[in-house]
Design a protein around this motif. Structure first.
Motif, PDB file in Angstrom:
ATOM      1  N   LEU A 126       0.820  -1.220   0.000  1.00  0.00           N
ATOM      2  CA  LEU A 126       0.000   0.000   0.000  1.00  0.00           C
ATOM      3  C   LEU A 126       0.852   1.268   0.000  1.00  0.00           C
ATOM      4  O   LEU A 126       0.563   2.215  -0.736  1.00  0.00           O
ATOM      5  CB  LEU A 126      -0.954  -0.003   1.193  1.00  0.00           C
ATOM      6  N   LYS A 127       1.912   1.275   0.801  1.00  0.00           N
ATOM      7  CA  LYS A 127       2.791   2.451   0.833  1.00  0.00           C
ATOM      8  C   LYS A 127       3.366   2.720  -0.559  1.00  0.00           C
ATOM      9  O   LYS A 127       3.456   3.855  -0.999  1.00  0.00           O
ATOM     10  CB  LYS A 127       3.924   2.247   1.832  1.00  0.00           C
ATOM     11  N   GLY A 128       3.740   1.653  -1.262  1.00  0.00           N
ATOM     12  CA  GLY A 128       4.267   1.794  -2.613  1.00  0.00           C
ATOM     13  C   GLY A 128       3.217   2.283  -3.582  1.00  0.00           C
ATOM     14  O   GLY A 128       3.506   3.083  -4.477  1.00  0.00           O
ATOM     15  N   TRP A 129       1.986   1.793  -3.430  1.00  0.00           N
ATOM     16  CA  TRP A 129       0.879   2.255  -4.286  1.00  0.00           C
ATOM     17  C   TRP A 129       0.639   3.743  -4.094  1.00  0.00           C
ATOM     18  O   TRP A 129       0.456   4.490  -5.054  1.00  0.00           O
ATOM     19  CB  TRP A 129      -0.416   1.510  -3.948  1.00  0.00           C
ATOM     20  N   LEU A 130       0.614   4.169  -2.834  1.00  0.00           N
ATOM     21  CA  LEU A 130       0.272   5.560  -2.537  1.00  0.00           C
ATOM     22  C   LEU A 130       1.420   6.537  -2.792  1.00  0.00           C
ATOM     23  O   LEU A 130       1.198   7.641  -3.276  1.00  0.00           O
ATOM     24  CB  LEU A 130      -0.181   5.680  -1.080  1.00  0.00           C
ATOM     25  N   LEU A 131       2.644   6.117  -2.454  1.00  0.00           N
ATOM     26  CA  LEU A 131       3.760   7.057  -2.467  1.00  0.00           C
ATOM     27  C   LEU A 131       4.873   6.710  -3.459  1.00  0.00           C
ATOM     28  O   LEU A 131       5.769   7.518  -3.679  1.00  0.00           O
ATOM     29  CB  LEU A 131       4.371   7.153  -1.063  1.00  0.00           C
ATOM     30  N   GLY A 132       4.826   5.511  -4.025  1.00  0.00           N
ATOM     31  CA  GLY A 132       5.925   5.028  -4.860  1.00  0.00           C
ATOM     32  C   GLY A 132       6.201   5.849  -6.099  1.00  0.00           C
ATOM     33  O   GLY A 132       7.306   5.810  -6.633  1.00  0.00           O
ATOM     34  N   GLY A 133       5.222   6.604  -6.567  1.00  0.00           N
ATOM     35  CA  GLY A 133       5.427   7.451  -7.737  1.00  0.00           C
ATOM     36  C   GLY A 133       6.027   8.799  -7.405  1.00  0.00           C
ATOM     37  O   GLY A 133       6.424   9.549  -8.295  1.00  0.00           O
ATOM     38  N   SER A 134       6.122   9.110  -6.115  1.00  0.00           N
ATOM     39  CA  SER A 134       6.630  10.422  -5.709  1.00  0.00           C
ATOM     40  C   SER A 134       8.153  10.425  -5.684  1.00  0.00           C
ATOM     41  O   SER A 134       8.795   9.423  -5.392  1.00  0.00           O
ATOM     42  CB  SER A 134       6.096  10.802  -4.326  1.00  0.00           C
ATOM     43  N   SER A 135       8.720  11.573  -5.971  1.00  0.00           N
ATOM     44  CA  SER A 135      10.178  11.681  -5.950  1.00  0.00           C
ATOM     45  C   SER A 135      10.716  11.484  -4.533  1.00  0.00           C
ATOM     46  O   SER A 135      11.818  10.941  -4.359  1.00  0.00           O
ATOM     47  CB  SER A 135      10.631  13.021  -6.522  1.00  0.00           C
ATOM     48  N   ILE A 136       9.950  11.879  -3.530  1.00  0.00           N
ATOM     49  CA  ILE A 136      10.396  11.701  -2.142  1.00  0.00           C
ATOM     50  C   ILE A 136      10.569  10.218  -1.832  1.00  0.00           C
ATOM     51  O   ILE A 136      11.603   9.802  -1.299  1.00  0.00           O
ATOM     52  CB  ILE A 136       9.404  12.360  -1.158  1.00  0.00           C
ATOM     53  N   MET A 137       9.585   9.399  -2.184  1.00  0.00           N
ATOM     54  CA  MET A 137       9.665   7.968  -1.916  1.00  0.00           C
ATOM     55  C   MET A 137      10.747   7.314  -2.772  1.00  0.00           C
ATOM     56  O   MET A 137      11.509   6.476  -2.286  1.00  0.00           O
ATOM     57  CB  MET A 137       8.321   7.291  -2.160  1.00  0.00           C
ATOM     58  N   GLN A 138      10.835   7.693  -4.034  1.00  0.00           N
ATOM     59  CA  GLN A 138      11.849   7.107  -4.904  1.00  0.00           C
ATOM     60  C   GLN A 138      13.250   7.457  -4.418  1.00  0.00           C
ATOM     61  O   GLN A 138      14.149   6.608  -4.447  1.00  0.00           O
ATOM     62  CB  GLN A 138      11.616   7.523  -6.355  1.00  0.00           C
ATOM     63  N   ASN A 139      13.447   8.666  -3.936  1.00  0.00           N
ATOM     64  CA  ASN A 139      14.749   9.046  -3.388  1.00  0.00           C
ATOM     65  C   ASN A 139      15.057   8.268  -2.111  1.00  0.00           C
ATOM     66  O   ASN A 139      16.210   7.911  -1.852  1.00  0.00           O
ATOM     67  CB  ASN A 139      14.822  10.548  -3.136  1.00  0.00           C
ATOM     68  N   ARG A 140      14.033   7.982  -1.326  1.00  0.00           N
ATOM     69  CA  ARG A 140      14.229   7.180  -0.111  1.00  0.00           C
ATOM     70  C   ARG A 140      14.630   5.752  -0.486  1.00  0.00           C
ATOM     71  O   ARG A 140      15.525   5.167   0.131  1.00  0.00           O
ATOM     72  CB  ARG A 140      12.973   7.180   0.738  1.00  0.00           C
ATOM     73  N   ILE A 141      13.963   5.181  -1.498  1.00  0.00           N
ATOM     74  CA  ILE A 141      14.308   3.838  -1.968  1.00  0.00           C
ATOM     75  C   ILE A 141      15.763   3.817  -2.420  1.00  0.00           C
ATOM     76  O   ILE A 141      16.528   2.920  -2.055  1.00  0.00           O
ATOM     77  CB  ILE A 141      13.360   3.410  -3.108  1.00  0.00           C
ATOM     78  N   ARG A 142      16.154   4.822  -3.189  1.00  0.00           N
ATOM     79  CA  ARG A 142      17.535   4.913  -3.672  1.00  0.00           C
ATOM     80  C   ARG A 142      18.526   5.052  -2.512  1.00  0.00           C
ATOM     81  O   ARG A 142      19.573   4.396  -2.487  1.00  0.00           O
ATOM     82  CB  ARG A 142      17.678   6.091  -4.630  1.00  0.00           C
ATOM     83  N   GLY A 143      18.188   5.906  -1.575  1.00  0.00           N
ATOM     84  CA  GLY A 143      19.063   6.112  -0.417  1.00  0.00           C
ATOM     85  C   GLY A 143      19.228   4.848   0.403  1.00  0.00           C
ATOM     86  O   GLY A 143      20.344   4.511   0.824  1.00  0.00           O
ATOM     87  N   ASP A 144      18.123   4.125   0.625  1.00  0.00           N
ATOM     88  CA  ASP A 144      18.186   2.868   1.380  1.00  0.00           C
ATOM     89  C   ASP A 144      19.042   1.837   0.649  1.00  0.00           C
ATOM     90  O   ASP A 144      19.824   1.107   1.270  1.00  0.00           O
ATOM     91  CB  ASP A 144      16.785   2.301   1.617  1.00  0.00           C
ATOM     92  N   ALA A 145      18.902   1.775  -0.681  1.00  0.00           N
ATOM     93  CA  ALA A 145      19.682   0.809  -1.462  1.00  0.00           C
ATOM     94  C   ALA A 145      21.173   1.137  -1.383  1.00  0.00           C
ATOM     95  O   ALA A 145      22.010   0.238  -1.180  1.00  0.00           O
ATOM     96  CB  ALA A 145      19.212   0.805  -2.914  1.00  0.00           C
ATOM     97  N   ARG A 146      21.522   2.402  -1.553  1.00  0.00           N
ATOM     98  CA  ARG A 146      22.930   2.796  -1.500  1.00  0.00           C
ATOM     99  C   ARG A 146      23.506   2.569  -0.101  1.00  0.00           C
ATOM    100  O   ARG A 146      24.646   2.137   0.047  1.00  0.00           O
ATOM    101  CB  ARG A 146      23.089   4.263  -1.917  1.00  0.00           C
ATOM    102  N   LYS A 147      22.712   2.846   0.913  1.00  0.00           N
ATOM    103  CA  LYS A 147      23.153   2.625   2.296  1.00  0.00           C
ATOM    104  C   LYS A 147      23.393   1.132   2.531  1.00  0.00           C
ATOM    105  O   LYS A 147      24.398   0.746   3.127  1.00  0.00           O
ATOM    106  CB  LYS A 147      22.097   3.155   3.265  1.00  0.00           C
ATOM    107  N   GLY A 148      22.475   0.295   2.046  1.00  0.00           N
ATOM    108  CA  GLY A 148      22.630  -1.146   2.185  1.00  0.00           C
ATOM    109  C   GLY A 148      23.873  -1.650   1.481  1.00  0.00           C
ATOM    110  O   GLY A 148      24.599  -2.513   2.002  1.00  0.00           O
ATOM    111  N   LEU A 149      24.146  -1.127   0.292  1.00  0.00           N
ATOM    112  CA  LEU A 149      25.332  -1.539  -0.458  1.00  0.00           C
ATOM    113  C   LEU A 149      26.596  -1.100   0.268  1.00  0.00           C
ATOM    114  O   LEU A 149      27.559  -1.874   0.382  1.00  0.00           O
ATOM    115  CB  LEU A 149      25.298  -0.975  -1.879  1.00  0.00           C
ATOM    116  N   ALA A 150      26.619   0.109   0.779  1.00  0.00           N
ATOM    117  CA  ALA A 150      27.801   0.597   1.507  1.00  0.00           C
ATOM    118  C   ALA A 150      28.054  -0.271   2.742  1.00  0.00           C
ATOM    119  O   ALA A 150      29.206  -0.634   3.030  1.00  0.00           O
ATOM    120  CB  ALA A 150      27.614   2.063   1.901  1.00  0.00           C
ATOM    121  N   GLU A 151      27.001  -0.638   3.440  1.00  0.00           N
ATOM    122  CA  GLU A 151      27.133  -1.490   4.628  1.00  0.00           C
ATOM    123  C   GLU A 151      27.641  -2.882   4.238  1.00  0.00           C
ATOM    124  O   GLU A 151      28.525  -3.437   4.895  1.00  0.00           O
ATOM    125  CB  GLU A 151      25.772  -1.587   5.325  1.00  0.00           C
TER     126      GLU A 151
END
Length: 158
Positions: A126-151
């Motif tokens: 549901l969160k993805g349905w509601l917010l997944g198209g927004s740049s804020i959510m997409q930037n958060r997804i990107r940030g989480d992925a980069r953080k996970g890779l760095a870790e």
């Protein structure tokens, strides 16, 4: 005679199907440039480490690939990666179009394209349905992925 560039991409996808990140990374040149909607641009060992991280976490994973087409030093292909997203345990079927540049029998550039909003709807519900198209959510997804890779990279180096 088969096209050696198409054969390289076939080998890359077979390794992906076999959940073999080392064999995937072995298809890359040392100066690989990888780009996709989640991780952005990765260079060198960072790209192989992304596959190492993703495949180490892979659960209920399968991959199909089609339409490998080589024109000169460029190869295009499509794949569908199906897996359980580790954070939410939701099943994702990610449809990816890829473009590869080949030099001296190695992948020097890979650009993967997919619909990040579609991915977020599957992965986040549901969160993805509601917010997944927004740049804020997409930037958060990107940030989480980069953080996970760095870790992951930090732990791998230890």
């Amino acid at each position: 005679m088969a096209n050696p560039n198409a054969e390289l991409i076939e080998r890359f996808y077979r390794a992906f199907q076999d959940v073999d990140a080392e064999a995937m990374a072995a298809c890359y040149a040392r100066d690989i440039r990888f780009e996709d909607p989640v991780f952005g641009v990765l260079r060198g060992r960072e790209a192989g480490d992304m596959w190492r991280m993703l495949l180490a976490r892979a659960e209920d994973f399968s991959l199909t690939y089609t339409d490998i087409k080589a024109t000169g030093q460029t190869v295009t292909a499509n794949c569908v990666a199906t897996y359980r997203f580790s954070r939410t345990r939701r099943t994702v079927a990610n449809e990816i179009s890829s473009r590869f540049a080949i030099r001296d029998g190695e992948i020097v550039e890979q650009t993967d394209s997919f619909d990040l909003w579609r991915w977020s709807r599957q992965a986040l519900g549901l969160k993805g349905w509601l917010l997944g198209g927004s740049s804020i959510m997409q930037n958060r997804i990107r940030g989480d992925a980069r953080k996970g890779l760095a870790e992951f990279r930090r732990k791998s180096e230890s």
